[in-house]
Motif scaffolding. Structure first.
Motif, short mmCIF file in Angstrom:
data_model
loop_
_atom_site.label_atom_id
_atom_site.label_comp_id
_atom_site.label_asym_id
_atom_site.label_seq_id
_atom_site.Cartn_x
_atom_site.Cartn_y
_atom_site.Cartn_z
N LEU A 76 0.85 -1.18 0.00
CA LEU A 76 0.00 0.00 0.00
C LEU A 76 0.89 1.23 0.00
O LEU A 76 1.77 1.38 0.84
N LEU A 77 0.67 2.13 -0.96
CA LEU A 77 1.42 3.37 -1.04
C LEU A 77 0.57 4.49 -0.43
O LEU A 77 -0.55 4.74 -0.88
N ILE A 78 1.09 5.13 0.60
CA ILE A 78 0.41 6.23 1.28
C ILE A 78 1.21 7.50 1.04
O ILE A 78 2.42 7.54 1.28
N ASP A 79 0.54 8.53 0.58
CA ASP A 79 1.24 9.74 0.13
C ASP A 79 0.48 10.96 0.62
O ASP A 79 -0.69 11.15 0.28
N GLY A 80 1.12 11.79 1.44
CA GLY A 80 0.47 13.01 1.88
C GLY A 80 1.07 13.55 3.16
O GLY A 80 2.08 13.06 3.67
N ASN A 81 0.43 14.56 3.68
CA ASN A 81 0.84 15.16 4.95
C ASN A 81 0.10 14.43 6.07
O ASN A 81 -1.02 14.79 6.44
N LEU A 82 0.72 13.38 6.58
CA LEU A 82 0.04 12.48 7.51
C LEU A 82 -0.41 13.20 8.78
O LEU A 82 -1.54 13.02 9.24
N GLY A 83 0.47 14.00 9.36
CA GLY A 83 0.12 14.69 10.59
C GLY A 83 -1.03 15.64 10.40
O GLY A 83 -1.94 15.71 11.24
N LYS A 84 -1.03 16.36 9.30
CA LYS A 84 -2.11 17.31 9.04
C LYS A 84 -3.42 16.58 8.76
O LYS A 84 -4.50 17.02 9.18
N TRP A 85 -3.33 15.45 8.07
CA TRP A 85 -4.53 14.67 7.79
C TRP A 85 -5.14 14.15 9.08
O TRP A 85 -6.36 14.06 9.21
N LEU A 86 -4.32 13.81 10.04
CA LEU A 86 -4.80 13.27 11.31
C LEU A 86 -5.36 14.35 12.24
O LEU A 86 -6.31 14.10 12.98
N THR A 87 -4.79 15.56 12.20
CA THR A 87 -5.15 16.59 13.18
C THR A 87 -5.83 17.81 12.59
O THR A 87 -6.40 18.60 13.34
N GLY A 88 -5.77 17.99 11.27
CA GLY A 88 -6.39 19.16 10.66
C GLY A 88 -5.47 20.35 10.48
O GLY A 88 -5.85 21.33 9.86
N HIS A 89 -4.24 20.28 11.00
CA HIS A 89 -3.29 21.39 10.81
C HIS A 89 -1.87 20.84 10.92
O HIS A 89 -1.65 19.73 11.40
#
Length: 310
Positions: A76-89
């Motif tokens: 599985l390839l996961i791509d993005g701003n993980l911390g921001k996706w989890l917390t909103g900022h």
């Protein structure tokens, strides 16, 4: 002195990640790159919603979208701003790469019936058994006021340099290694970034005030650089490694010390410098006068406007 404040424990963080994990999933449902969006509401961010519309891997780091794709080898390839996706900022964040990936996989499993990690796979992720293809690590350089942080950014634009890297200047930041396939260093004002992309951030007045005083120093490491430095595996990473990497990168920045005005400077130059400080040079002087006065200040008094402390 730049009047920076002490770093807090949240001054260092991981921003963008592109990772490959061994997780059971339904490839038929994921092969079009399901996108999980954190939807902004009046009360903050809702639970991430999924859609099947393709998105670009190169979306800017202020995006709140996460790309999840099944690859040919079954990972599985996961791509993005993980911390921001989890917390909103991402004004503050987490410097623990393993924890970020683990929390993200757990959240994906919670919201998607197509992602079903086994306990053995989760245990492996917690031990750092996953591959990293791209990572952004950064630290906050904090100043006493917003004005001082913006003055520092202007000094960087005009005077900063970096060994073996050309400088690329944008309106809200500068890059070293813009075209590099290995690594890139970036400096930008976090408060301005948020103001320009409000719909992607969930922040409080306190976080906004922090961002306004913040120059973000950000280092992107790509696969070649990660491979050569033995950093391709999650278990190679610790918060201490994140701190060391970004501190080492920042320490190589070349920036002349700021300067003060000579005491015997004629009044006409003091007025000119006052207009420069207030951002009213163009309204107060003709372009030819501005150019001539800048040359006179440099030649006769050694004064470089962009290195002055106010």
């Amino acid at each position: 002195m730049d009047n920076t404040t002490d770093q807090t424990s949240q001054g260092y963080m991981v921003d963008w990640l592109r990772v490959r994990v061994e997780v059971d999933h339904n490839p038929e449902e994921l092969n079009s790159a399901i996108r999980f969006d954190a939807i902004k509401t009046d009360n903050g961010y809702s639970e991430p919603m999924k859609s099947y519309k393709e998105i670009w891997i190169t979306e800017p780091s202020y995006s709140n979208k996460l790309k999840v794709k099944s690859t040919k080898d079954g990972t599985l390839l996961i791509d993005g701003n993980l911390g921001k996706w989890l917390t909103g900022h991402n004004i503050t964040g987490d410097s623990d790469v393993i924890a970020l990936v683990y929390k993200t996989v757990m959240k994906l499993a919670e919201i998607s019936e197509h992602i079903t990690p086994t306990q053995q796979q989760l245990d492996a992720i917690q031990k750092g058994y996953f591959k990293i293809h791209v990572i952004d690590v950064n630290k906050a350089i904090l100043f006493e006021t917003k004005d001082k942080s913006l003055q520092y950014l202007e000094r960087l634009k005009y005077h900063a340099s970096y060994a073996r890297f050309d400088k690329h200047v944008e309106s809200n930041g500068i890059y070293f290694g813009w075209d590099s396939k290995r690594k890139r260093l970036k400096y930008y004002h976090k408060g301005t970034e948020i103001a320009n992309n409000k719909k992607y951030q969930h922040n409080t007045d306190e976080l906004q005030a922090l961002a306004d005083r913040m120059i973000r120093c950000e280092l992107r490491l790509m696969s070649r650089e990660l491979k050569d430095n033995n950093l391709l595996n999650g278990f190679n990473w610790t918060p201490e490694i994140v701190k060391q990497l970004i501190d080492d990168a920042h320490s190589k920045l070349r920036l002349p010390e700021p300067m003060s005005l000579p005491k015997d400077l004629p009044s006409k130059y003091i007025r000119f410098i006052s207009c420069f400080k207030n951002g009213s040079l163009v309204e107060s002087y003709k372009k030819s006068v501005i150019d001539r006065t800048k040359r006179e200040l440099m030649k006769n008094y050694g004064v470089d406007l962009h290195r002055l402390t106010f």
